[in-house]
Design a protein around this motif. Structure first.
Motif, PDB file in Angstrom:
ATOM      1  N   TYR A 353       0.806  -1.219   0.000  1.00 33.22           N
ATOM      2  CA  TYR A 353       0.000   0.000   0.000  1.00 33.22           C
ATOM      3  C   TYR A 353       0.840   1.270   0.000  1.00 33.22           C
ATOM      4  N   ALA A 409      14.606  -5.605   9.297  1.00 30.07           N
ATOM      5  CA  ALA A 409      13.847  -4.398   9.637  1.00 30.07           C
ATOM      6  C   ALA A 409      12.613  -4.259   8.745  1.00 30.07           C
ATOM      7  N   ALA A 411       9.446  -1.377   7.930  1.00 31.31           N
ATOM      8  CA  ALA A 411       8.527  -0.240   8.036  1.00 31.31           C
ATOM      9  C   ALA A 411       7.990  -0.043   6.621  1.00 31.31           C
ATOM     10  N   PRO A 412       6.715   0.338   6.488  1.00 27.19           N
ATOM     11  CA  PRO A 412       6.096   0.377   5.153  1.00 27.19           C
ATOM     12  C   PRO A 412       6.882   1.151   4.094  1.00 27.19           C
ATOM     13  N   TYR A 414       9.946   1.180   3.543  1.00 25.91           N
ATOM     14  CA  TYR A 414      11.231   0.576   3.193  1.00 25.91           C
ATOM     15  C   TYR A 414      11.142  -0.866   2.723  1.00 25.91           C
TER      16      TYR A 414
ATOM     17  N   CYS B  44       0.741  -1.217  10.690  1.00 27.90           N
ATOM     18  CA  CYS B  44       1.875  -0.297  10.560  1.00 27.90           C
ATOM     19  C   CYS B  44       1.621   0.776   9.515  1.00 27.90           C
ATOM     20  N   ALA B 314      14.487  -3.022  14.203  1.00 26.07           N
ATOM     21  CA  ALA B 314      13.351  -2.142  13.931  1.00 26.07           C
ATOM     22  C   ALA B 314      13.824  -0.946  13.131  1.00 26.07           C
ATOM     23  N   VAL B 315      12.932  -0.405  12.323  1.00 29.23           N
ATOM     24  CA  VAL B 315      13.252   0.796  11.568  1.00 29.23           C
ATOM     25  C   VAL B 315      12.027   1.691  11.564  1.00 29.23           C
ATOM     26  N   VAL B 316      12.246   2.975  11.535  1.00 31.98           N
ATOM     27  CA  VAL B 316      11.129   3.912  11.461  1.00 31.98           C
ATOM     28  C   VAL B 316      11.551   5.104  10.611  1.00 31.98           C
ATOM     29  N   LYS B 317      10.608   5.583   9.822  1.00 31.94           N
ATOM     30  CA  LYS B 317      10.818   6.821   9.080  1.00 31.94           C
ATOM     31  C   LYS B 317      10.381   7.962   9.971  1.00 31.94           C
ATOM     32  N   LEU B 321      14.253  11.274   7.858  1.00 31.61           N
ATOM     33  CA  LEU B 321      15.298  10.383   8.382  1.00 31.61           C
ATOM     34  C   LEU B 321      14.872   8.924   8.378  1.00 31.61           C
ATOM     35  N   GLU B 322      15.837   8.062   8.098  1.00 31.83           N
ATOM     36  CA  GLU B 322      15.685   6.635   8.345  1.00 31.83           C
ATOM     37  C   GLU B 322      16.373   6.349   9.682  1.00 31.83           C
ATOM     38  N   ALA B 384      17.909   2.163   6.555  1.00 33.21           N
ATOM     39  CA  ALA B 384      16.819   1.185   6.657  1.00 33.21           C
ATOM     40  C   ALA B 384      17.244  -0.203   6.197  1.00 33.21           C
TER      41      ALA B 384
END
Lengths: 435, 435
Positions: A353, A409, A411-412, A414, B44, B314-317, B321-322, B384
């Motif tokens: 998505y 890892a 997250a959507p 990536y 997510c 874990a990764v987050v935008k 930033l990554e 990421a």
């Protein structure tokens, strides 16, 4: 007399060796003999300098010359062509202009690099045929491009450099024909994976497979770029008695010792250990040149270091595609008599998505018991860095089952929740189970 | 009577379990009891649905409901709230609207997920306070945003979800204040790494650290989003006698068996093995939910599978930033009594001369003998997917010395010739040698 190390070649390997040697033993006299006018520039950056992505040739130098000469105390001699190496007498002979000079050494590091294989291109003069293996040549070619003198070009060879050059020439507005003697682009990939790249290339240039530079019917062009591979510049050391292996490259141990006493070697002239096959392999790449140069320089200067080998990782940008490989291909496995199968998947690079993702082709090559032997990836994003996961897995000797359990890892923006690597690993593991 | 598996919860873990069970044993009767109206959507993805990056709620569903019900033959009951689990009698009690029903089972998989920790926000009504942990809530909030009714918002908590929500609200034109009780953003990072993210966040929202939702002087806002963490929804199984561990999450073995006979568990309500510490850990993430759900469903249906544990990746935008982590942080190592140091480097994400690169911060956490314990990365690009190299290295039990030898891919558009991981590894290895 103080101890002297002579480094033959001032490229990535040579300058890494020289710098490492000075760090290891600051009392050591280090002399670099470089045959061209330039040292330590980014050879891999030449296509980007030609395309204009890199503005000036100066940008390609990692450091100004003074960093090596003044800061690190390295005696750099350019336009110095070594013609003889005597491991018994411990001296080299080199030419500088008209002069022939002899230099004794206590250790020598051969980092002479590789020389491009030459191909005669009919109807194109030598002054219009480029191998683009040196900065001198790149500067000359860039001059022609900047002057607007190149409307069309023939690229001979569809390997990494050939396709990078094709991209650069297209970026400069040239009409480009690429000929490749083999039936696929990128011969270091399996044909099925190369086919994905081929389609992408065909949309941008006139690509002719199974065709050599002398084939009839090729268009008349302004210049030719020949990139059909390189040969290790190993003759000097080989003539002196050093043993050679694959492609005629110098054989070295993990400390980068050649079979000659007092002679080390590194970079594009050696065949280091391939950790997947357990045999020496000739895979000339910048990363390995830097690492092996550092090890050679450290050890030759009396320090301790080792290079455990390569796993054959490489990546190339081909227009909008990231194309990457590691380990061995299915074809390479078969040629080496290693039992192997390939599992292919195509999966999105991001959550379904999340916009901006694209299809990522993943091939895993695996052998007995599901042992990972190699991987290939092609996609508009996500291949260049994902391949490193598999390079790491290869170094660790993982199976495809081990890959399935990787905690990657997510997250959507990536990746999908099951990374394409996990999808491929699962598919491979099912085949291993079923077999 | 045929055998029946009851799956409590229709999220990622539950639907993975149900699907895996049907694949393993097509004769098995599989019933999913889901408390909300929706199953198997991308939890997510909610922040991206709110920001508008994902256009409609429908996009968040991996598959249409029929994929599960018709194609896979799973009996899905939504708005079904399980109130009792009897492992001796092997039945559950659940409520659907006014009705209370009892369902017997031969195996049960608890995938009840996690519930957000609630925080009262002064002066904001319950109808204007969102946890954004369910699609229902996200749809309600998106409705307010689409109607232009939200000019300002307070985000309580600067963890992964809090910062994702802050980004989404800024993207919708809101003026956003973020309060965090602790003195840093992203408490799952070491403070020194979090500080890099903090600077980036401060340029985009009104960030107040060491501040809770009741602090004086907070701006008057239109709504609040509370994201101060979640608690495992483990009560049902715990009351039935299942052992719990960290954060009150259910303890499971590698086959996802709880300590109760016939009761499996997976997803955000369990504490699986952390492979770095060797202890169970509560790290509720979508990837682990999918994997553990599949293992639980397979094994509970009579098949064979196992989950070897997590390494905490874990990764987050966070805006541009990554931000990524794997293994354990220095703070976590110290809290666990594990000897550890951290080595930090900042390096460009691409070749120096190639445009578009940016600074990548890499922290390696390493212990006795240079054993890799964890890594953290922050940068505008390249974090990421690079973190996965270190996740793989952790799974393989590598040292920082092993990392130095990794044969990572190199091409100027994608990395420097020495990848930031190699630079960090070398720096770490030198410290290990010197110690």
């Amino acid at each position: 007399m103080s101890e002297r190390m002579v480094v033959i070649g001032g490229g990535a390997a040579g300058m890494s060796a020289a710098s490492a040697a000075r760090r290891t033993n600051p009392a050591l006299d280090v002399v670099v003999l470089e045959s061209t006018s330039y040292i330590a520039y980014g050879l891999c950056g030449l296509p980007y300098y030609l395309s204009g992505v890199v503005a000036t040739a100066d940008d390609l130098f990692a450091y100004p010359m003074e960093r090596f000469t003044k800061d690190r105390g390295i005696d750099v001699r350019t336009a110095a062509v070594v013609t003889e190496l005597d491991p018994d007498g411990q001296w080299v002979v080199y030419r500088m202009g008209e002069r022939t000079l002899r230099l004794s050494y206590s250790s020598v590091v051969v980092t002479a690099g590789a020389t491009p294989v030459h191909v005669e291109v009919p109807d194109i003069g030598a002054d219009r045929t480029f191998a683009v293996r040196t900065l001198e040549e790149a500067i000359a070619l860039r001059g022609l491009l900047d002057a607007g003198k190149v409307g069309s070009a023939l690229v001979v060879g569809a390997g990494y450099i050939g396709l990078e050059m094709a991209e650069a020439l297209v970026a400069r507005g040239c009409s480009v024909t690429v000929v490749e003697r083999l039936d696929q682009v990128l011969p270091t990939l399996d044909p099925e994976v190369a086919a994905v790249v081929e389609g992408h290339v065909r949309e941008r240039v006139d690509l002719r497979l199974g065709t050599d530079a002398c084939a009839p019917g090729l268009p008349v062009v302004d210049l030719a770029v020949v990139s059909v591979g390189v040969r290790p510049a190993a003759t000097l050391a080989a003539v002196a008695g050093a043993q050679t292996g694959p492609a005629g490259a110098l054989l070295v141990d993990a400390q980068m010792r050649t079979t000659l006493p007092g002679v080390w070697a590194a970079g594009d002239c050696i065949a280091p250990l391939h950790r997947v096959t357990g045999e020496p392999a000739y895979v000339p790449l910048g990363t390995t040149a830097n690492k092996t140069g550092r090890v050679a320089g450290t050890v030759a200067a009396g320090g301790s270091a080792s290079f455990p080998g390569i796993v054959g990782t490489a990546v190339v940008k081909v227009f909008d595609l990231e194309v990457a490989r590691t380990g061995i291909t299915l074809a390479e496995a078969r040629a080496a008599g290693i039992e192997a199968v390939a599992t292919d998947v195509v999966h999105r690079s991001r959550a379904k998505y999340y916009p901006g993702g694209s299809a990522l082709h993943v091939r895993l090559v695996h052998g007995a018991g599901g042992r990972l032997l190699g991987a290939q990836m092609v996609g508009c994003e996500g291949a260049a860095q994902r391949i490193d996961v598999l390079a790491t897995a290869l170094q660790a000797g993982m199976t495809v089952g081990d890959l399935m359990a990787l905690d990657l890892a997510y997250a959507p923006p990536y990746s999908p929740v099951y990374d394409p690597i996990l999808i491929a690993a699962e598919s491979a593991a099912r085949r291993v189970e079923a077999s």
